[in-house]
Write a protein that holds these residues in place. Structure first.
Motif, PDB file in Angstrom:
ATOM      1  N   SER A   1      -5.657  -6.552  15.481  1.00 14.73           N
ATOM      2  CA  SER A   1      -6.608  -5.514  15.079  1.00 14.73           C
ATOM      3  C   SER A   1      -6.360  -4.230  15.851  1.00 14.73           C
ATOM      4  CB  SER A   1      -8.039  -6.019  15.228  1.00 14.73           C
ATOM      5  OG  SER A   1      -8.597  -5.542  16.399  1.00 14.73           O
ATOM      6  N   LEU A   2      -5.942  -4.349  17.120  1.00 15.40           N
ATOM      7  CA  LEU A   2      -5.651  -3.137  17.881  1.00 15.40           C
ATOM      8  C   LEU A   2      -4.432  -2.415  17.323  1.00 15.40           C
ATOM      9  CD1 LEU A   2      -6.241  -4.222  21.570  1.00 15.40           C
ATOM     10  CD2 LEU A   2      -7.687  -2.827  20.136  1.00 15.40           C
ATOM     11  N   THR A   3      -3.395  -3.172  16.989  1.00 16.61           N
ATOM     12  CA  THR A   3      -2.173  -2.512  16.522  1.00 16.61           C
ATOM     13  C   THR A   3      -2.336  -1.972  15.105  1.00 16.61           C
ATOM     14  OG1 THR A   3      -1.377  -4.751  16.319  1.00 16.61           O
ATOM     15  CG2 THR A   3      -0.295  -3.379  17.926  1.00 16.61           C
ATOM     16  N   MET A   4      -3.260  -2.532  14.353  1.00 12.08           N
ATOM     17  CA  MET A   4      -3.525  -1.956  13.031  1.00 12.08           C
ATOM     18  C   MET A   4      -3.916  -0.495  13.200  1.00 12.08           C
ATOM     19  SD  MET A   4      -4.053  -4.292  10.221  1.00 12.08           S
ATOM     20  CE  MET A   4      -5.677  -4.282   9.564  1.00 12.08           C
ATOM     21  N   GLY A   5      -4.808  -0.265  14.149  1.00 10.82           N
ATOM     22  CA  GLY A   5      -5.225   1.108  14.429  1.00 10.82           C
ATOM     23  C   GLY A   5      -4.057   1.950  14.882  1.00 10.82           C
TER      24      GLY A   5
END
Lengths: 538, 588, 299, 337
Positions: C222-226
């Motif tokens: 979810s962090l790398t999606m951002g």
């Protein structure tokens, strides 16, 4: 406890500096500020010498202001703006020019000195012109455009007298001596700094100016700023008013506009059209717009390969371009339309001039069907990312409009450095680009862009014996002064170009310069860069 | 830090001694959790006289630690004292302001925790940590503080205190760390010391030394002590009085001399019985009238056991000869540096974890491998298990040299089926994402060669065999208790009918009462299935009950091996004698 | 670990089987942390835009209208219009899908590559670890954004290449997390037990270790999606983004950036806000997901 | 400690080799033809071929790589096409600008994020915690170029509090004598407070732009590791020993919690160097980031290679510093070697 104190003092520092910040210029600096011009632009020079390898366009500006040529152009007034007069020459380093049948003789100004104090001699002039025709690359090509190709053409008569022998009769020879390239360089100084591998001292002049011009480069941090100082001993013209030029590179156009609007910068000349329009209507700044001499933005089509080898397809495209939309939304009116001439308008002996096409989707569809593409086809439209500000919205509008007649385009952004390589391959099917010639003669433009010898700028790979005949005829007629034939040939190649339509002119772009109200003396030059020598502040 | 004047204590140290030092009345502690309020401790009454040592004994979840945290008022954010009063030297701790409490802690009442290494700040010199406490409570001027800290270290019998003052916790042994923790607690000469499982995780010999020290120091200073432990033996051996807690309640309070002789409450009796001690059998550990042996086991026992015994009476099942395991002394990163060094720089020192040991295990025999931490017993079991490769020596299993097969390729050999293992920590050894059934089925699916549709049935049979209720088969590990998880681990180990099971401290993480049940289960399974056990443990008492023979290891070598009876009663090696002597002896 | 927990009654309270435990747990997590609730709400909104956005927008996001250029937000054009008179609201909504696809595709790619490489390197150690470690160290030695720029510049600016570039620069992050997590489980009892049960290395890796690492990887995802969206926007800003006229948040901000000074703030602001909200949501979601998968953290 | 550094040095060699190879291949894969660029606007194909031979670009890749490595060993990074300068000189001139900006941003961000993280951890679950989380996350969610533009718009254009975004100093100020290359430090060393103020005021906006961006990772890490440490046994021991809150939080919890934060700093720095590229573009900052972007866009090999190598070396040095810092704080690392 200590930590807290530290934080307190740190925020105090931040607060004071934030308050102090608006005083950008302390009173002590006000004096120097009045005699200094701050210019902001998107990019800066990569070489101070126009003879250098791969010198970019901002580099021309440095050369223009720091070196002298034998001759220069007079000024005239067009629409109330100072505009160079392509037909009238004035002496710069020479005090006198004597044009004979097959040669021109120049007497040099006796008191002319280089910036290091050595006098300017005919030997320097010859060395400089020899250099221009020998080093290869752009300077040599440019010299050749005026039939100046061999060192033997440049003759030292005596210390103060210099002669140029013509290789053949060419109307462009004398104008070509007034462009940026044939600048006069301090040969002794440069030779001292030349090496065996670098006989022309290109490495030295890349970093240093060695001319007799009105300004010299005091410091240059590539990509950041150029600082130029006035050469008080200049004899090429009246002493410039501005003592010091600071030329800062500010890549963001928003920031450049902000700097102008807040009065921090004096001049910027590559803002987006929209900003110029708005700044103009705001009225706080002087905005000067001048059309490019001998230049157009166009849509090019590769006529060697299908589907654009088909004339009907090209005409269909010409009928499907949203010309007026581009003028309005992309250029904000700051350009001269090159389309939609009345059907009965006569062809002029001039370039650029408008063609008779305008948007007509129904006609375009019909033409496309006739050409055998009733359902259209797919292609790509390419542009130079370096000029994305105009090119991108332009291509988006073209893409949308072509979509209406069934031509599906993918937009292809090509990075600036790669653009020339791609053009040179001559495989791009559809693209937009600008071409403008320094020498403002129709045949000059057509030699580069339409002639069958297929120079790099004939990006369409256009081949037409008829056109070649008209162009060659016009060149000869101009050299011999045969006005009637010249006019016939010019009309001939313009008509043929608009009949075959390998490239569709869209508009003649404007050079837009924004200055503070207290700046005057701007002049339009063929190279479209700033001439600092006439600028006045206050 | 500025110099502080010696602060007058809020407490009167010269009160009449007839009053208890600590008086806990109707203490109820609650925790706010997601499922509402949980009462951890309910209506507890405790008194502690000056100079008295009180033991609080209970299994996990009994509320013994919570009680002590409540007294110190260091409950977590979620916990609070709901009712009752805690009076310390006449001061009501429940209502005292936090600043007063801070003054009291460390100065009048101190606490030592289990896992001493974790209880010390890893990146601060131990001397400085002691100084922090001394300065906080203004015990001494800042220019004399380091001398005082060294003095305190000396008092807890730390040799060369001047050097150790500059040591970091990781440079000290576990026992040494615990001494530092004690020094920290006693630095300001408090009146009350609460020791929360102070010796859990320490070796028995160290445990004895630490406990003796605590007792000596507290007696010397006339301090009161509360010892919190799960080990009834330990409590009885060191305390004047013992309080037994179960599920947040006190079930019994008695003099420790009396409690073993005449346990009043049934829970105390159960706890007492379950504590392993010399001279009792496994069955004795279970509460009266209970049997761990599931019925299914009894049934299959007769059918299977003989079959295995027939096969090889002559050859032992496992023969270990001159087994050696060496590790390089340096960490793994050094090997990379080696690649770029032109020559192997210096031959790294090799450390022998196992140093040429030999022993055998006969079929159906259970052998105990005993030693303190770091003696090489786990390394030995891992090598036998073929999870790691030996450096030298021989491992013969049923006549085959399995030591020659690399550990990597052993996993998929048919031999793998015949050696299995029960792990120390039942939680750690079960995949958190697998249900009990899936965990038990894993070996069956991989090596069992059983058709998939029969796997479930086999799992259920195994669950029955180890006494695991069938309705638990679809639960995940976190939904089961420690004992249930242990059963799953055992079911998995016996799923493939192995010949040898290695039990690696199978009960170390369990409460004593659960331990008793699991040990009995293991015994029953052995009886019925005829397997051999290699029981690895630190606890001689436990080993002696389950094993026929005992091997004692110290620093990678075997110091003694022989029949259990002989080793326990007439140990030959002095190390074995030390081990035996260190086991706490409750006054029976 | 086990020992520590046993001293607090909360963890030691006999675990009860729960029905619908995931939903109940989710409700609890959201109720306890309103920010996480906000993030989940935003996520649903963004997902909806990506799914049905193109069918519900009021205007054709590609249709230019030179009679209505640079209009400020109004009832007709909620977010105003851009230089070519295109409706910014429609473009912002439609762009969601592309940005979502870029984010998901790049994360899926890097998860497959980096996640696996990391687990393998943490589990096997030795040469596998060294080689994977070298590769990810080499990537880390580049400033991440510059590497992404280089890759897109070299391979050409297509959506695929943006996805690849984003995946490559995130590779070390995934390796690092997966490696650390696999490494601590390498000697775990259940892995040893799996070995005893006859599982081969690959099987242990995929069937035993991977499912246990998933929760932590979900947070990373979810962090790398951002970050993927930010990365694509940054590339667009310097002219290496997707092809025009495709609506994409980053490119829209870049286009509008020059107009901020001239007062047409809406061109850059709305796509910028959308960008920020999406990244913001993904980032907060990471925390929420962690709370969701790891109840221990918040008790 | 020295051995640890030496070991580290050995370990970075394969890294640097990897970086050199990757950079070389990547730059060769860039579109664009330097030969065409050098040949000038009107060159024909033949002229371009001539230039290509002259530049050695007609040789096989491996030969070109050999030459490149050879030049590299001799400290020659080649010349930039677009600025025409030797790359080594340019990087030497521009590196301090980038380093000053990045470090300033990092320090700004730490000064804000670390106390914020501590506060959030100490007051876990409170509104401070939530606010800290939201603010930090919002910061990292903004594309840096957008933040930069907004700040310029508000603080320069609208409010006029900040000087023109014209690089390190305004156009009419003179740079301090070069000692460290950091204007803030140099101006203090030479006693020019006017220059110090001028360069600080120029640094503030870009510094904050970077700082806002790196707030989240640092605050998040600080909070997480503070939480872990606060729950640890030794903090409980410290509390049970009656140490006051300040000592417990600063001396006991914070120092331990800093260890993972320091490790994160390495990553954040790399992150910031990337973001720097965009910030420098917005603020006309004469650093190596903007230099590299321009070079990349114009397919200018040499600066890109030089830039990436510099970055790799910088990164390695930074990690070394972090290791040393780690060693200073954590005796276990120091003494284990």
């Amino acid at each position: 406890m200590k930590r807290r104190d530290f934080l307190k003092s740190a925020s105090a520092v931040a607060a004071t500096s934030a308050i102090a910040a608006p005083a950008v210029f302390s009173p002590a600096k006000a004096q120097s500020r009045a005699e200094t011009l701050l210019i902001v632009s998107e990019s800066g020079p990569n070489n101070l010498d126009i003879h250098g390898v791969g010198t970019n366009v901002p580099g021309y500006e440095v050369s223009w202001n720091c070196y002298d040529r034998l001759i220069s152009h007079e000024m005239k007034t067009v629409d109330g703006k100072a505009y160079y007069d392509k037909d009238k020459f004035k002496p710069e380093l020479a005090e006198d020019m004597n044009v004979g049948d097959m040669s021109a003789t120049f007497k040099l100004k006796k008191n002319a000195k280089f910036q290091d104090g050595t006098p300017v001699t005919a030997k320097d002039v010859k060395w400089s012109l020899d250099r221009a025709v020998t080093v290869g690359g752009f300077p040599t090509f440019q010299m050749a455009a005026g039939s100046l190709t061999k060192p033997e053409q440049f003759v030292v008569v005596d210390d103060n007298t210099f002669r140029v022998d013509f290789a053949r009769k060419d109307r462009l020879t004398i104008p070509d001596l007034a462009v940026v390239v044939p600048c006069v360089i301090n040969s002794e100084l440069v030779k001292k700094n030349a090496t065996e591998k670098d006989p022309w001292g290109l490495e030295y002049t890349k970093q240093n100016t060695a001319g007799s011009g009105a300004y010299k480069v005091a410091s240059w941090v590539a990509g950041t700023e150029v600082v130029l100082e006035r050469n008080d001993a200049w004899v090429g013209g009246p002493l410039p008013k501005v003592k010091k030029i600071i030329w800062r590179i500010v890549p963001s156009s928003g920031n450049r506009r902000a700097l102008l609007e807040r009065g921090d910068a004096d001049i910027s000349y590559d803002l987006p059209n929209k900003d110029f329009v708005e700044l103009k209507s705001a009225g706080k700044l002087n905005i000067i717009s001048t059309p490019y001499s001998n230049g157009i933005q166009y849509i090019g089509m590769n006529v060697k390969n299908p589907p654009f080898d088909n004339l009907k397809v090209r005409q269909a495209v010409a009928y499907a371009i949203p010309y007026q939309k581009i003028m309005d939304a992309v250029l904000f009116g700051l350009a001269k339309p090159m389309f939609g001439a009345p059907a009965d308008a006569a062809t002029q002996v001039a370039w650029p001039q408008p063609h008779k096409f305008n948007i007509d989707i129904a006609k375009a569809k019909a033409l496309l069907a006739e050409a055998g593409y009733p359902n259209g086809f797919e292609t790509t439209i390419s542009f130079d990312l370096g000029f994305a500000g105009v090119n991108e919205p332009l291509c988006v509008l073209v893409q949308e409009s072509l979509g209406q007649i069934g031509i599906k385009c993918t937009i292809n952004k090509i990075p600036g450095a790669n653009w020339r390589t791609e053009l040179n391959k001559k495989v791009l099917p559809l693209y937009t680009n600008v071409f403008s010639g320094w020498l403002d003669y129709p045949e000059y433009f057509f030699i580069w862009c339409y002639h069958g010898k297929n120079s790099i700028f004939n990006t369409m790979s256009y081949q037409s014996k008829t056109t070649d005949g008209f162009i060659d005829g016009a060149v000869t007629a101009a050299a011999t002064g045969d006005k009637a034939n010249y006019e016939k040939d010019v009309k001939g190649f313009v008509d043929t170009a608009y009949a075959d339509m390998p490239r569709i002119p869209l508009y003649q772009p404007y050079v837009n310069v924004a200055t503070q109200k207290n700046i005057s003396g701007y002049q339009y030059w063929f190279h479209r860069r700033l001439d600092y020598r006439t600028l006045v502040k206050g | 830090m500025a110099k502080k004047a010696q602060k007058p204590s809020k407490l009167d140290r010269n009160r009449p001694t007839s009053m208890p030092l600590l008086d806990v009345r109707d203490l109820t502690v609650e925790f706010a959790t997601r499922r509402g309020t949980v009462t951890a401790v309910k209506n507890i009454n405790l008194t502690l006289a000056k100079g008295e040592t009180l033991g609080i004994v209970g299994e996990s979840g009994s509320g013994k630690s919570v009680t002590s945290y409540a007294v110190m008022r260091i409950l977590d954010r979620a916990g609070s004292i709901a009712e009752g009063s805690v009076v310390f030297s006449g001061l009501d701790l429940r209502t005292a302001p936090e600043s007063d409490m801070r003054d009291l802690r460390g100065r009048e009442m101190s606490m030592i925790f289990q896992s001493p290494r974790l209880a010390l700040n890893p990146i601060r010199k131990v001397g400085h940590q002691i100084e922090d406490v001394l300065l906080q409570h203004a015990q001494v001027d800042s220019d004399a503080v380091s001398e005082r800290a060294i003095e305190v270290l000396e008092q807890v019998r730390i040799a060369r205190p001047r050097e150790r003052y500059h040591a970091y916790p990781f440079e000290l042994s576990g026992g040494m760390c615990q001494r530092v923790v004690i020094a920290l607690a006693l630095a300001c000469r408090p009146q009350l010391l609460i020791a929360d499982e102070p010796t859990t995780g320490l070796d028995v010999t160290t445990q004895k030394a630490v406990m003796d020290l605590v007792v000596e120091l507290t007696r010397e200073r006339g301090m009161s002590t509360i010892l919190i432990t799960h080990d009834l033996g330990l409590a009885a051996a060191y305390c004047d009085r013992v309080v037994v807690m179960e599920k947040g309640h006190i079930v019994e309070t008695a003099q420790s001399s009396a409690i073993f002789k005449k346990p009043e409450h049934a829970y105390t009796r159960k706890l007492m019985r379950a504590t392993p001690r010399p001279g009792v059998t496994l069955r004795d550990l279970l509460p009266e009238g209970e049997s761990a042996r599931p019925k299914a086991v009894a049934k299959t026992a007769e059918a299977k056991a003989p079959a295995k015994k027939v096969k090889g009476v002559e050859t032992p099942l496992l023969v270990i000869e001159k087994l050696v395991k060496e590790y390089p002394r340096q960490g793994g990163a050094a090997s990379l540096a080696k690649i770029f060094a032109p020559k192997p720089a210096v031959q790294p020192d090799m450390f022998r974890a196992v140093d040429g040991i030999s022993f055998t295990i006969a079929r159906g025999e259970s052998v105990g491998l005993v030693g303190e931490s770091g003696c090489g017993k786990s390394t030995t079991s891992m090598m036998v298990m073929r999870l790691i490769d030996k450096s030298d020596g021989l491992i013969m299993f049923d006549g085959e040299d399995i030591g020659a097969i690399p550990a990597r390729s052993f996993a998929r050999l048919p031999l793998r089926k015949r050696i299995q293992m029960v792990f120390q920590d039942p939680t750690d050894s079960l995949n958190p994402r697998f249900t009990a059934a899936r965990a038990i089925a894993d070996p069956l699916l991989q090596l069992g060669g059983i058709p998939r549709d029969e796997v479930r049935g086999r799992c259920e049979a195994l669950a029955t065999q180890v006494g695991l209720p069938l309705n638990l088969l679809d639960r995940f590990p976190h939904q089961m208790s420690g004992g249930q998880k242990a059963r799953v681990g055992i079911a998995r180990a016996i799923a493939l009918n192995p010949d040898l099971i290695i039990l690696d401290e199978p009960t170390a993480a369990l409460d004593v009462s659960v331990q008793a049940v699991v040990l009995n289960l293991l015994q029953d399974l052995k009886d019925s299935l005829g397997m051999s056990y290699l029981f690895v443990s630190h606890d001689l008492n436990v080993v002696s009950m389950l094993c026929d023979r005992v091997i004692v290891m110290q620093t990678g070598k075997i110091v003694e091996q022989g029949p259990t009876e002989q080793v326990m009663v007439a140990p030959q090696a002095s190390y074995t004698r030390d081990l035996l002597a260190a086991i706490p002896h409750p006054p029976l | 670990m086990n020992e520590n927990i046993s001293t607090t009654p909360v963890a030691a309270a006999a675990p009860k089987p729960e029905n619908n435990s995931i939903f109940r747990h989710a409700r609890y997590v959201v109720a306890e942390n309103p920010v996480t609730g906000l993030a989940f709400g935003l996520f649903i909104l963004i997902a909806l835009c990506a799914l049905i956005g193109p069918y519900i927008v009021p205007h054709d996001p590609l249709a230019s209208d030179t009679t209505a250029t640079l209009h400020a937000p109004s009832l007709k054009h909620w977010f105003g219009t851009d230089q070519l008179g295109r409706d910014i609201f429609s473009r912002v909504v439609v762009a969601t899908r592309l940005d979502f696809i870029i984010a998901i595709a790049s994360v899926a790619l890097v998860f497959a590559l980096g996640g696996f490489a990391g687990i393998a390197s943490g589990f096997f150690g030795g040469w596998t670890d060294r080689i994977v470690g070298r590769i990810s160290d080499t990537i880390m030695a580049f400033p991440l954004f510059v590497l992404a720029m280089g890759i897109v510049a070299a391979l050409g600016n297509t959506v695929t290449n943006i996805v690849i570039a984003t995946a490559v620069v995130n590779f070390p992050l995934y390796v690092r997390v997966a490696r650390a997590e696999a490494n601590i489980r390498r000697e775990a009892g259940f892995v040893q037990a799996a070995r005893l049960s006859g599982n081969g290395d690959m099987r242990i890796l995929l069937a035993h270790i991977l499912p246990n690492i998933m929760p932590i990887m979900m947070v990373q995802i979810s962090l790398t999606m951002g970050y993927a969206i930010l990365n694509a926007a940054g590339l667009s800003f310097i002219g290496l983004g997707v092809r025009p006229p495709t609506p994409e948040w980053g490119i829209m901000v870049a286009e509008g950036a020059a107009n901020i000074i001239s007062g047409e703030w809406w061109i850059a602001l709305f796509p910028g806000a959308a960008l920020m909200i999406a990244v913001f949501c993904f980032n907060l979601l990471g925390d929420g997901l962690r709370d969701l998968v790891d109840p221990q953290r918040r008790t | 400690m020295l051995r640890m550094i030496a070991k580290r040095m050995v370990l970075i060699i394969p890294n640097l080799i990897g970086v050199v190879i990757v950079t070389f291949l990547l730059t060769r894969a860039l579109p664009g033809d330097p030969a065409a660029y050098f040949a000038g606007p009107a060159a024909d194909k033949q002229a371009i071929e001539q230039i290509r031979v002259k530049l050695g670009l007609d040789k096989p890749l491996i030969v070109q790589f050999g030459r490149y490595v050879n030049d590299l060993v001799h400290g020659d990074l080649g010349n930039s096409l677009s600025t025409g300068q030797p790359v080594v000189t340019e990087i030497k001139n521009r590196l301090p600008a980038s380093a000053e900006l990045t470090l300033f941003g990092l320090i700004l961000s730490m000064v804000i994020a670390v106390p914020l993280g501590i506060l959030a951890a100490v007051k876990q679950g409170s509104w401070i915690d939530h606010t800290c989380r939201v603010v930090a996350t919002a910061g990292v969610s903004l594309p840096v170029f957008f933040t930069g533009l907004l700040l310029v718009y508000v603080f320069y254009f609208e409010l006029g509090w900040s000087p023109a975004p014209l690089g390190r100093l305004d156009a009419f100020a003179t740079a301090p004598a070069q000692i460290t290359g950091f204007y803030l430090i140099d101006s203090v060393l030479t006693g020019k407070l006017e220059t110090f103020r001028a360069s600080l005021s120029q640094l503030l906006l870009p510094g904050f732009t970077l700082g806002i961006f790196s707030l989240a990772p640092i605050a998040r890490m600080t909070r997480a590791s503070m939480l872990a440490v606060l729950a640890s046994e030794f903090v409980r021991t410290a509390r049970a020993s009656g140490l006051d809150n300040r000592t417990v939080i600063i001396t006991y919890a914070f120092r331990n919690a800093m260890l993972p934060v320091i490790t994160t700093l390495g990553m954040v720095f790399s992150f910031l160097l990337g973001a720097n590229v965009l910030v420098e573009k917005v603020f006309a900052w004469p650093g190596i980031g903007s230099y590299a972007v321009e070079a990349l866009i114009t397919s200018d090999f040499a600066p890109v290679q030089g830039f990436v190598l510099t970055m790799a070396v910088l990164y390695v040095v930074l990690n070394l510093i972090i290791d040393i810092l780690y060693g200073v704080i954590d005796p276990r690392v120091r003494l284990d070697g």
